[in-house]
Design a protein around this motif. Sequence first.
Motif, short mmCIF file in Angstrom:
data_model
loop_
_atom_site.label_atom_id
_atom_site.label_comp_id
_atom_site.label_asym_id
_atom_site.label_seq_id
_atom_site.Cartn_x
_atom_site.Cartn_y
_atom_site.Cartn_z
N TYR A 119 -4.13 -4.60 7.06
CA TYR A 119 -3.60 -5.85 6.54
C TYR A 119 -2.69 -6.58 7.52
O TYR A 119 -2.42 -7.76 7.36
N ARG A 120 -2.22 -5.89 8.54
CA ARG A 120 -1.37 -6.53 9.55
C ARG A 120 -2.16 -7.09 10.71
O ARG A 120 -1.59 -7.69 11.62
N GLY A 121 -3.47 -6.86 10.71
CA GLY A 121 -4.30 -7.32 11.81
C GLY A 121 -4.44 -6.32 12.92
O GLY A 121 -4.84 -6.67 14.04
N LEU A 122 -4.13 -5.04 12.65
CA LEU A 122 -4.32 -3.99 13.65
C LEU A 122 -5.78 -3.53 13.61
O LEU A 122 -6.26 -3.08 12.58
N VAL A 123 -6.45 -3.63 14.75
CA VAL A 123 -7.85 -3.24 14.88
C VAL A 123 -7.91 -1.88 15.56
O VAL A 123 -7.27 -1.66 16.59
N ILE A 124 -8.67 -0.96 14.98
CA ILE A 124 -8.74 0.41 15.49
C ILE A 124 -10.20 0.80 15.68
O ILE A 124 -11.02 0.63 14.77
N ALA A 125 -10.51 1.35 16.86
CA ALA A 125 -11.85 1.85 17.15
C ALA A 125 -11.81 3.36 17.29
O ALA A 125 -10.91 3.91 17.93
N VAL A 126 -12.80 4.03 16.69
CA VAL A 126 -12.93 5.48 16.82
C VAL A 126 -14.31 5.81 17.36
O VAL A 126 -15.25 5.01 17.24
N ASP A 127 -14.41 6.98 17.98
CA ASP A 127 -15.68 7.43 18.54
C ASP A 127 -16.66 7.74 17.41
O ASP A 127 -16.32 8.43 16.45
N LEU A 128 -17.88 7.24 17.53
CA LEU A 128 -18.85 7.40 16.46
C LEU A 128 -19.33 8.84 16.32
O LEU A 128 -19.75 9.25 15.24
N ASP A 129 -19.23 9.62 17.39
CA ASP A 129 -19.69 11.01 17.34
C ASP A 129 -18.63 11.98 16.84
O ASP A 129 -18.95 12.98 16.20
N SER A 130 -17.35 11.68 17.11
CA SER A 130 -16.29 12.64 16.80
C SER A 130 -15.22 12.13 15.86
O SER A 130 -14.48 12.91 15.27
N GLY A 131 -15.08 10.81 15.75
CA GLY A 131 -14.01 10.23 14.94
C GLY A 131 -12.69 10.13 15.67
O GLY A 131 -11.70 9.65 15.10
N SER A 132 -12.64 10.52 16.91
CA SER A 132 -11.38 10.45 17.67
C SER A 132 -11.05 8.99 18.00
O SER A 132 -11.94 8.18 18.29
N GLN A 133 -9.78 8.67 17.93
CA GLN A 133 -9.34 7.29 18.15
C GLN A 133 -9.48 6.91 19.62
O GLN A 133 -9.08 7.66 20.51
N LEU A 134 -10.04 5.73 19.87
CA LEU A 134 -10.28 5.28 21.23
C LEU A 134 -9.32 4.20 21.67
O LEU A 134 -8.78 4.25 22.78
N TRP A 135 -9.11 3.19 20.83
CA TRP A 135 -8.19 2.12 21.20
C TRP A 135 -7.72 1.36 19.97
O TRP A 135 -8.30 1.47 18.89
N LYS A 136 -6.64 0.61 20.16
CA LYS A 136 -6.08 -0.27 19.14
C LYS A 136 -5.87 -1.66 19.75
O LYS A 136 -5.63 -1.78 20.95
N TYR A 137 -5.92 -2.68 18.89
CA TYR A 137 -5.60 -4.03 19.35
C TYR A 137 -5.03 -4.81 18.17
O TYR A 137 -5.55 -4.72 17.05
N GLN A 138 -3.99 -5.59 18.42
CA GLN A 138 -3.35 -6.38 17.38
C GLN A 138 -3.84 -7.82 17.44
O GLN A 138 -3.65 -8.51 18.45
N VAL A 139 -4.50 -8.28 16.36
CA VAL A 139 -4.89 -9.69 16.29
C VAL A 139 -3.85 -10.47 15.50
O VAL A 139 -2.91 -9.90 14.93
N SER A 140 -4.03 -11.79 15.43
CA SER A 140 -2.97 -12.66 14.92
C SER A 140 -2.83 -12.66 13.41
O SER A 140 -1.79 -13.07 12.88
N GLY A 141 -3.86 -12.21 12.68
CA GLY A 141 -3.81 -12.31 11.23
C GLY A 141 -4.54 -11.17 10.56
O GLY A 141 -5.25 -10.38 11.19
N GLU A 142 -4.38 -11.11 9.27
CA GLU A 142 -5.03 -10.09 8.44
C GLU A 142 -6.55 -10.19 8.56
O GLU A 142 -7.12 -11.28 8.70
N VAL A 143 -7.21 -9.04 8.50
CA VAL A 143 -8.67 -8.98 8.54
C VAL A 143 -9.15 -8.29 7.27
O VAL A 143 -8.76 -7.17 6.99
N VAL A 144 -9.98 -8.99 6.48
CA VAL A 144 -10.46 -8.42 5.22
C VAL A 144 -11.98 -8.39 5.15
O VAL A 144 -12.57 -8.38 4.07
N SER A 145 -12.62 -8.38 6.31
CA SER A 145 -14.08 -8.24 6.36
C SER A 145 -14.43 -7.32 7.52
O SER A 145 -13.58 -6.97 8.33
#
Length: 387
Positions: A119-145
């Motif tokens: 809800y704060r606009g924090l974007v998180i990517a995880v590895d599709l094979d293991s679920g381990s976190q790869l990176w984060k990025y903060q966008v300017s607004g909430e993302v609900v899709s």
Amino acid sequence: MGFLNRAAGRTAAVALAVALAACASNEEKEDVDPVELVDINSTVSLQEVWSADVGGIDEKRYAMLQPSLAGGRIVAASSDGDVTAFDRNTGQALWETDLDVDLSGGVGVGDGIAVVSDYRGLVIAVDLDSGSQLWKYQVSGEVVSAPAVGSGVVVLQTVDGKLVGLDAASGEQLWSHNTNLPVLTLRGTAAPVISGGMVIAGLDNGKLLALDARDGVQRWEQRVAIPQGTAELERVVDIDGSPVVRGDLVFAASYQGRVVALSKDNGRGLWARDASTHHEVAVGGGHVYLSDASGGVYAYNVGSGQIVWNNNELLRRELSGPAFFQDVVVVGDLEGYLHVLDPNTGQFIGREQVDGDAIRIPMLVDDDLMFVLSDDGKLSALRLAGY
């Protein structure tokens, strides 16, 4: 009043829309109760292959946590921050990751990653094979899709009117595109799609926008809906359902606007018909299917846009968007029922209750299985029998 306070949720938007409809007539009292279901003669059934609990979905804040498929697995997320990958065929959990954030948007998969946001606009990517976190990025607004992932890019639409492209490998921002927000909008945003190196997004101002996925340069823009009336509520024309790409055509629909078929290459219109929906359409069997804001289900000829049939027996049951699955049409409702309709006539041919909570999140069709996620977090894999 501002925009239809994005913290208020779709329920407030729908309630106001119903109130507006009721005001249209001082002589008759509008019926606001969902119609009761009547017995039908079922000739098909939706049989559960497997189910799993992924954790609750925050429907009051309109979290749109649609599962996604890639590489023989389905990835689902809960509002509490749990992301889980399941084997598509058996439902066996392959990995689970607790991101310790309140998730609101996702899941997008592609290029070896799964992407969610909070809800704060924090974007998180995880590895599709293991679920381990790869990176984060903060966008300017909430993302609900859900983000779109492909062509080496992750594309998100924020509630403050931005489309943002991130590098899928590093999470670094590649480009950003600003759009103008109306004074009043519905809660929610459409998930963008990536097709042929192009990003196609439905906007809160009733327009469809196409951008180059690599650099965000605009390819075309086309208006789906024209705001009508003098009151701000009457002028709400959001596109909250993801555009649907089939071949060289794009199909989309707006609230209090139209359903349209456009050229993917240049945005030119093939046809347009009046319609009002919060959801994306489904395409199959020569038809475009739509569940409208009042609970009607419609089929349009894919080439001409002419109405082939409509079914008004589910009014006010807060229908999900339709799914075209194994040559039938399926819609979910507020009580966890799935209604199966004949694609040629619109008549009911089956009904199953898969959960007691609402089916609101878009259903996912993959060959012989359909995946349904209820608001209490039950993920079901279903197979059609008897058709």
